[in-house]
Design a protein around this motif. Structure first.
Motif, PDB file in Angstrom:
ATOM      1  N   TYR A   1      -8.154  14.022  -0.015  1.00  0.00           N
ATOM      2  CA  TYR A   1      -8.805  14.208   1.298  1.00  0.00           C
ATOM      3  C   TYR A   1      -7.720  15.322   2.142  1.00  0.00           C
ATOM      4  N   THR A   2      -8.374  16.019   2.978  1.00  0.00           N
ATOM      5  CA  THR A   2      -7.452  17.116   3.772  1.00  0.00           C
ATOM      6  C   THR A   2      -6.800  16.024   4.743  1.00  0.00           C
ATOM      7  N   THR A   3      -5.583  16.312   4.957  1.00  0.00           N
ATOM      8  CA  THR A   3      -4.898  15.531   6.166  1.00  0.00           C
ATOM      9  C   THR A   3      -4.042  16.895   6.710  1.00  0.00           C
ATOM     10  N   ALA A   4      -4.257  16.692   8.259  1.00  0.00           N
ATOM     11  CA  ALA A   4      -3.970  17.592   9.091  1.00  0.00           C
ATOM     12  C   ALA A   4      -2.899  16.760  10.110  1.00  0.00           C
ATOM     13  N   VAL A   5      -1.505  17.286  10.157  1.00  0.00           N
ATOM     14  CA  VAL A   5      -0.505  16.638  11.102  1.00  0.00           C
ATOM     15  C   VAL A   5      -0.168  17.819  12.058  1.00  0.00           C
ATOM     16  N   SER A   6      -0.522  17.531  13.382  1.00  0.00           N
ATOM     17  CA  SER A   6      -0.124  18.406  14.368  1.00  0.00           C
ATOM     18  C   SER A   6       1.114  18.151  15.199  1.00  0.00           C
ATOM     19  N   SER A   7       1.649  18.871  15.855  1.00  0.00           N
ATOM     20  CA  SER A   7       2.851  18.880  16.490  1.00  0.00           C
ATOM     21  C   SER A   7       2.881  17.912  17.403  1.00  0.00           C
TER      22      SER A   7
ATOM     23  N   SER B   1       0.889  -1.151  -0.100  1.00  0.00           N
ATOM     24  CA  SER B   1       0.051   0.086   0.134  1.00  0.00           C
ATOM     25  C   SER B   1       0.881   1.216   0.194  1.00  0.00           C
ATOM     26  N   THR B   2       0.391   2.156  -0.671  1.00  0.00           N
ATOM     27  CA  THR B   2       1.184   3.587  -0.635  1.00  0.00           C
ATOM     28  C   THR B   2       0.318   4.814  -0.489  1.00  0.00           C
ATOM     29  N   PHE B   3       0.940   5.811  -0.255  1.00  0.00           N
ATOM     30  CA  PHE B   3       0.096   7.102  -0.140  1.00  0.00           C
ATOM     31  C   PHE B   3       0.928   8.179  -0.618  1.00  0.00           C
ATOM     32  N   THR B   4       0.432   9.144  -1.362  1.00  0.00           N
ATOM     33  CA  THR B   4       1.022  10.278  -1.824  1.00  0.00           C
ATOM     34  C   THR B   4       0.211  11.680  -1.435  1.00  0.00           C
ATOM     35  N   ALA B   5       0.752  12.729  -0.938  1.00  0.00           N
ATOM     36  CA  ALA B   5       0.137  13.870  -0.302  1.00  0.00           C
ATOM     37  C   ALA B   5       1.017  15.012  -0.987  1.00  0.00           C
TER      38      ALA B   5
ATOM     39  N   GLU C   1      -2.143  19.021   4.292  1.00  0.00           N
ATOM     40  CA  GLU C   1      -1.959  18.454   3.331  1.00  0.00           C
ATOM     41  C   GLU C   1      -3.123  17.940   2.664  1.00  0.00           C
ATOM     42  N   SER C   2      -2.945  17.711   1.140  1.00  0.00           N
ATOM     43  CA  SER C   2      -3.945  17.207   0.246  1.00  0.00           C
ATOM     44  C   SER C   2      -3.601  15.509   0.037  1.00  0.00           C
ATOM     45  N   LEU C   3      -4.303  14.444   0.420  1.00  0.00           N
ATOM     46  CA  LEU C   3      -3.970  13.316   0.246  1.00  0.00           C
ATOM     47  C   LEU C   3      -4.629  13.127  -1.318  1.00  0.00           C
TER      48      LEU C   3
ATOM     49  N   VAL D   1      -2.893  12.904  13.668  1.00  0.00           N
ATOM     50  CA  VAL D   1      -3.027  12.993  12.443  1.00  0.00           C
ATOM     51  C   VAL D   1      -4.529  12.691  12.006  1.00  0.00           C
ATOM     52  N   ALA D   2      -5.319  13.780  11.192  1.00  0.00           N
ATOM     53  CA  ALA D   2      -6.639  13.722  10.954  1.00  0.00           C
ATOM     54  C   ALA D   2      -6.974  13.664   9.507  1.00  0.00           C
ATOM     55  N   VAL D   3      -7.787  12.654   9.061  1.00  0.00           N
ATOM     56  CA  VAL D   3      -7.842  12.696   7.439  1.00  0.00           C
ATOM     57  C   VAL D   3      -9.594  13.062   7.534  1.00  0.00           C
ATOM     58  N   THR D   4      -9.776  14.221   6.454  1.00  0.00           N
ATOM     59  CA  THR D   4     -11.318  14.399   6.365  1.00  0.00           C
ATOM     60  C   THR D   4     -11.462  14.499   5.006  1.00  0.00           C
ATOM     61  N   PRO D   5     -12.831  14.224   4.618  1.00  0.00           N
ATOM     62  CA  PRO D   5     -13.330  14.378   3.027  1.00  0.00           C
ATOM     63  C   PRO D   5     -13.597  15.736   2.744  1.00  0.00           C
ATOM     64  N   ALA D   6     -13.541  15.994   1.469  1.00  0.00           N
ATOM     65  CA  ALA D   6     -14.285  17.292   0.907  1.00  0.00           C
ATOM     66  C   ALA D   6     -15.771  17.529   1.629  1.00  0.00           C
ATOM     67  N   SER D   7     -16.154  18.807   1.843  1.00  0.00           N
ATOM     68  CA  SER D   7     -17.432  19.196   2.309  1.00  0.00           C
ATOM     69  C   SER D   7     -18.680  18.227   1.432  1.00  0.00           C
TER      70      SER D   7
END
Length: 220
Positions: free
Chosen positions: A127-133, A79-83, A97-99, A137-143
């Motif tokens: 998907y929107t990916t948020a990486v915090s300090s 499995s792979t991902f790019t963002a 990030e944009s996944l 990590v949170a991954v959410t879809p478009a509205s």
């Protein structure tokens, strides 16, 4: 009198030159450290627009099991991902990030009646990916959309297609020890398709190392 004037002039010149010399020798102010860096914690900031990618950590599989404690379902050895990095503010903070891509391959199933896995496709990207300090990590879809995966299986009754959605998004953890992102037991629900597909799917995967331009990414 001339000697005194010369000494005064020399002293004045030295007094003027001293702060200039000190200023020239002072170290430059350290650049602000962003949430995402390469080269180590506090290293080189990852530029906006950079592409981040990763594959499964060595020796691991990505699994979609019918329960959070079971072993019945689907297992993928690749499995792979790019963002793409959209924002990388000064730490502490949250990078965005944009996944844009995620793939699964070399998949098998141990579900009774299933002969094999034809494909697993991630839908509704990006998907929107948020990486915090703090490493969250949170991954959410478009509205108006959902995080969605379509699974196609080969069964005793022919080919069947099942759609799974994660209504509340996905939560993961970033770890600088091995530059990884781990998702554990993220729940999906079958929204359409054959009953040969489990009603629920619990997804687990660990990606490592996460890199940008070939260099490991750290979270600050």
């Amino acid at each position: 009198m001339r000697m005194r004037s010369l000494l005064s002039l020399t002293a004045a010149a030295a007094a003027f030159a001293l702060p200039v010399a000190v200023a020239a020798s002072a170290p430059a102010a350290a650049a602000d450290v962003a949430v995402l860096t390469t080269g180590g914690v506090g290293g080189t900031n990852v530029a906006e627009g950079s592409v981040i990618s990763a594959s499964l950590a060595g020796g691991t599989t990505a699994t979609l099991y019918s329960s959070s404690t079971g072993t019945s379902g689907i297992s993928c050895s690749a499995s792979t991902f790019t963002a793409t990095v959209d924002g990388n503010p000064t730490a502490p903070g949250t990078a965005t990030e944009s996944l844009t891509g995620q793939t699964f391959s070399n998949c098998t199933s141990n579900v009774v009646g299933v002969l094999g896995v034809t494909s697993i496709t991630v839908n509704n990207l990006p998907y929107t990916t948020a990486v915090s300090s703090d490493g969250s990590v949170a991954v959410t879809p478009a509205s108006g959309t959902a995080i969605q995966t379509t699974v196609v299986l080969r069964t005793l009754l022919g080919s069947v297609s099942c759609v799974y959605q994660a209504a509340s998004g996905l939560s993961g953890t970033a770890d600088n020890a091995d530059n990884s992102i781990t998702f554990a037991n993220q729940q999906f629900t079958r929204t359409s398709g054959s009953s040969l597909c489990p009603a629920s799917g619990f997804w687990t995967a660990k990606y490592s190392p996460v890199t940008a331009s070939g260099e490991a990414v750290y979270v600050n």
